[in-house]
Write a protein that holds these residues in place. Structure first.
Motif, PDB file in Angstrom:
ATOM      1  N   LEU A 106       0.811  -1.213   0.000  1.00 12.08           N
ATOM      2  CA  LEU A 106       0.000   0.000   0.000  1.00 12.08           C
ATOM      3  C   LEU A 106       0.849   1.270   0.000  1.00 12.08           C
ATOM      4  O   LEU A 106       0.473   2.280  -0.593  1.00 12.08           O
ATOM      5  N   ILE A 107       1.976   1.213   0.695  1.00 12.54           N
ATOM      6  CA  ILE A 107       2.912   2.336   0.718  1.00 12.54           C
ATOM      7  C   ILE A 107       4.302   1.784   0.430  1.00 12.54           C
ATOM      8  O   ILE A 107       4.742   0.823   1.069  1.00 12.54           O
ATOM      9  N   GLU A 108       4.978   2.374  -0.534  1.00 10.63           N
ATOM     10  CA  GLU A 108       6.319   1.927  -0.903  1.00 10.63           C
ATOM     11  C   GLU A 108       7.258   3.114  -0.922  1.00 10.63           C
ATOM     12  O   GLU A 108       7.039   4.097  -1.642  1.00 10.63           O
ATOM     13  N   LYS A 109       8.282   3.062  -0.075  1.00 13.87           N
ATOM     14  CA  LYS A 109       9.264   4.132   0.061  1.00 13.87           C
ATOM     15  C   LYS A 109       8.586   5.475   0.326  1.00 13.87           C
ATOM     16  O   LYS A 109       8.947   6.509  -0.240  1.00 13.87           O
ATOM     17  N   GLY A 110       7.558   5.425   1.183  1.00 18.14           N
ATOM     18  CA  GLY A 110       6.862   6.636   1.582  1.00 18.14           C
ATOM     19  C   GLY A 110       5.799   7.112   0.622  1.00 18.14           C
ATOM     20  O   GLY A 110       5.091   8.088   0.905  1.00 18.14           O
ATOM     21  N   HIS A 111       5.636   6.432  -0.520  1.00 20.20           N
ATOM     22  CA  HIS A 111       4.660   6.843  -1.538  1.00 20.20           C
ATOM     23  C   HIS A 111       3.442   5.930  -1.485  1.00 20.20           C
ATOM     24  O   HIS A 111       3.579   4.701  -1.547  1.00 20.20           O
ATOM     25  N   ILE A 112       2.259   6.521  -1.383  1.00 18.75           N
ATOM     26  CA  ILE A 112       1.015   5.745  -1.336  1.00 18.75           C
ATOM     27  C   ILE A 112       0.670   5.244  -2.729  1.00 18.75           C
ATOM     28  O   ILE A 112       0.596   6.023  -3.685  1.00 18.75           O
ATOM     29  N   LEU A 113       0.462   3.956  -2.852  1.00 16.45           N
ATOM     30  CA  LEU A 113       0.112   3.339  -4.134  1.00 16.45           C
ATOM     31  C   LEU A 113      -1.415   3.281  -4.231  1.00 16.45           C
ATOM     32  O   LEU A 113      -2.054   2.328  -3.797  1.00 16.45           O
ATOM     33  N   HIS A 114      -2.005   4.325  -4.831  1.00 20.07           N
ATOM     34  CA  HIS A 114      -3.466   4.433  -4.846  1.00 20.07           C
ATOM     35  C   HIS A 114      -4.114   3.344  -5.682  1.00 20.07           C
ATOM     36  O   HIS A 114      -5.253   2.932  -5.427  1.00 20.07           O
ATOM     37  N   GLU A 115      -3.403   2.835  -6.711  1.00 16.65           N
ATOM     38  CA  GLU A 115      -3.969   1.757  -7.522  1.00 16.65           C
ATOM     39  C   GLU A 115      -4.088   0.476  -6.699  1.00 16.65           C
ATOM     40  O   GLU A 115      -5.068  -0.266  -6.824  1.00 16.65           O
ATOM     41  N   ILE A 137       1.256   7.616  13.141  1.00 17.24           N
ATOM     42  CA  ILE A 137       0.360   8.750  12.875  1.00 17.24           C
ATOM     43  C   ILE A 137       0.930   9.655  11.794  1.00 17.24           C
ATOM     44  O   ILE A 137       0.202  10.162  10.935  1.00 17.24           O
ATOM     45  N   ASP A 138       2.252   9.848  11.832  1.00 17.16           N
ATOM     46  CA  ASP A 138       2.920  10.737  10.877  1.00 17.16           C
ATOM     47  C   ASP A 138       3.286   9.957   9.628  1.00 17.16           C
ATOM     48  O   ASP A 138       4.140   9.065   9.652  1.00 17.16           O
ATOM     49  N   LEU A 139       2.656  10.293   8.501  1.00 16.30           N
ATOM     50  CA  LEU A 139       2.911   9.576   7.247  1.00 16.30           C
ATOM     51  C   LEU A 139       4.342   9.761   6.763  1.00 16.30           C
ATOM     52  O   LEU A 139       4.859   8.921   6.031  1.00 16.30           O
ATOM     53  N   THR A 140       5.000  10.865   7.155  1.00 15.90           N
ATOM     54  CA  THR A 140       6.371  11.093   6.707  1.00 15.90           C
ATOM     55  C   THR A 140       7.345  10.089   7.326  1.00 15.90           C
ATOM     56  O   THR A 140       8.477   9.962   6.866  1.00 15.90           O
ATOM     57  N   GLU A 141       6.915   9.390   8.377  1.00 11.75           N
ATOM     58  CA  GLU A 141       7.775   8.410   9.033  1.00 11.75           C
ATOM     59  C   GLU A 141       7.633   7.016   8.437  1.00 11.75           C
ATOM     60  O   GLU A 141       8.449   6.143   8.700  1.00 11.75           O
ATOM     61  N   VAL A 142       6.606   6.806   7.612  1.00 12.53           N
ATOM     62  CA  VAL A 142       6.308   5.466   7.090  1.00 12.53           C
ATOM     63  C   VAL A 142       7.118   5.192   5.834  1.00 12.53           C
ATOM     64  O   VAL A 142       7.126   5.986   4.893  1.00 12.53           O
ATOM     65  N   ASP A 143       7.808   4.059   5.823  1.00  8.65           N
ATOM     66  CA  ASP A 143       8.565   3.638   4.649  1.00  8.65           C
ATOM     67  C   ASP A 143       7.755   2.658   3.811  1.00  8.65           C
ATOM     68  O   ASP A 143       7.600   2.831   2.607  1.00  8.65           O
ATOM     69  N   TYR A 144       7.225   1.607   4.463  1.00  6.64           N
ATOM     70  CA  TYR A 144       6.405   0.615   3.780  1.00  6.64           C
ATOM     71  C   TYR A 144       5.171   0.278   4.613  1.00  6.64           C
ATOM     72  O   TYR A 144       5.224   0.308   5.845  1.00  6.64           O
ATOM     73  N   ALA A 145       4.090  -0.030   3.930  1.00  7.89           N
ATOM     74  CA  ALA A 145       2.875  -0.523   4.579  1.00  7.89           C
ATOM     75  C   ALA A 145       2.298  -1.622   3.699  1.00  7.89           C
ATOM     76  O   ALA A 145       2.155  -1.447   2.485  1.00  7.89           O
ATOM     77  N   MET A 146       2.002  -2.768   4.318  1.00  4.45           N
ATOM     78  CA  MET A 146       1.510  -3.925   3.572  1.00  4.45           C
ATOM     79  C   MET A 146       0.165  -4.374   4.128  1.00  4.45           C
ATOM     80  O   MET A 146      -0.027  -4.431   5.345  1.00  4.45           O
ATOM     81  N   ILE A 156       6.322  -0.615   8.292  1.00  7.27           N
ATOM     82  CA  ILE A 156       7.767  -0.500   8.520  1.00  7.27           C
ATOM     83  C   ILE A 156       8.122   0.984   8.412  1.00  7.27           C
ATOM     84  O   ILE A 156       7.921   1.608   7.367  1.00  7.27           O
ATOM     85  N   LYS A 157       8.658   1.523   9.500  1.00 10.54           N
ATOM     86  CA  LYS A 157       9.024   2.932   9.503  1.00 10.54           C
ATOM     87  C   LYS A 157      10.405   3.129   8.887  1.00 10.54           C
ATOM     88  O   LYS A 157      11.220   2.210   8.824  1.00 10.54           O
ATOM     89  N   LYS A 158      10.673   4.352   8.469  1.00 10.59           N
ATOM     90  CA  LYS A 158      11.998   4.696   7.959  1.00 10.59           C
ATOM     91  C   LYS A 158      13.019   4.538   9.079  1.00 10.59           C
ATOM     92  O   LYS A 158      12.721   4.774  10.248  1.00 10.59           O
TER      93      LYS A 158
END
Length: 239
Positions: A106-115, A137-146, A156-158
């Motif tokens: 869903l999130i890869e390298k901090g970028h949300i994959l809307h597709e 809570i802070d999206l800038t801290e997120v690296d990956y989300a599955m 997985i946070k940065k």
């Protein structure tokens, strides 16, 4: 006499009670045979099994006219099929993909994959809620989300936002291990006491914490470093 098994239009109350005991014991045994599963990590095939079993064995409990043998036999067959599918998926990774969905990024390298979010039918609000559950809570801290196969989201946070560990500070503390229950409701569990100490050590710990006897302790645990938690029947102490 055996109306509780064959069914009857006017099945008495005790017949339903006997059926309830039989069904409960039968399902309990079936679950033990199938193996232990985590309810927070249930996958779709386990959910499907639970729904079908509940419907099959639940009908005779609501309708006294239905015989009990047929539903129990059907439940056994469903349990056998479920066990077989679980075994096959364990031995054949390719077949596992048929039963269990692959994780969705869903999130890869901090970028949300809307597709991918659209594929998972997940809204932005739902994603943010799951991130809050993961203390992200802070999206800038997120690296990956599955999105995992069980429907939960792992985060997985940065690296720079990871919590500081003793290893990061050059410290390597001794492993605490798993806390062992030494005293429960005033009774000493000798098998567990042997893992952390002896009677003399136990008596010394009790006296240091203001207890004269194990009977005054509601719960005592100790880990591999011999760090102790004590909860008295009238007060709580820790050391």
């Amino acid at each position: 006499m055996f109306d509780f098994w064959t069914g009857a239009p006017d099945l008495p109350v005790y017949g339903f009670l006997i059926r309830a005991i039989i069904v409960y014991g039968y399902v309990f045994l079936l679950i033990k045979v199938l193996g232990q599963r985590s309810m927070t990590a249930i996958n779709p095939i386990d959910f499907l099994f639970g729904v079908i079993i509940g419907d099959v064995v639940g009908e005779p409990l609501a309708n006294g006219e239905n015989p009990l043998g047929g539903p129990l036999a059907a439940a056994a067959l469903i349990g056998g099929v479920h066990l077989f599918l679980s075994y096959i998926s364990l031995k054949m990774p390719r077949f596992r993909r048929v039963l269990e969905d692959e994780p969705i990024m869903l999130i890869e390298k901090g970028h949300i994959l809307h597709e991918e979010m659209a594929k998972a039918k997940l809204t932005v609000e739902g994603l943010l809620m799951d991130l809050r559950f993961n203390n992200a809570i802070d999206l800038t801290e997120v690296d990956y989300a599955m999105l995992e196969s069980n429907g939960q989201i792992s985060v997985i946070k940065k690296s720079r936002f990871d919590s500081l560990t003793p290893a990061d500070m050059g410290q390597f503390p001794k492993s605490k291990g798993y806390p062992t229950v030494v005293i429960m409701d005033g009774h000493i569990i000798d098998a567990n006491l042997k893992k952390v100490g002896d009677r003399a050590w136990l008596q010394n710990v009790l006296q240091q914490n203001g207890f004269n006897d194990a009977k005054d302790v509601f719960l005592m645990t100790a880990d591999e470093t011999k760090k102790v938690y004590l909860s008295g029947k009238k007060q709580v102490k820790s050391g």
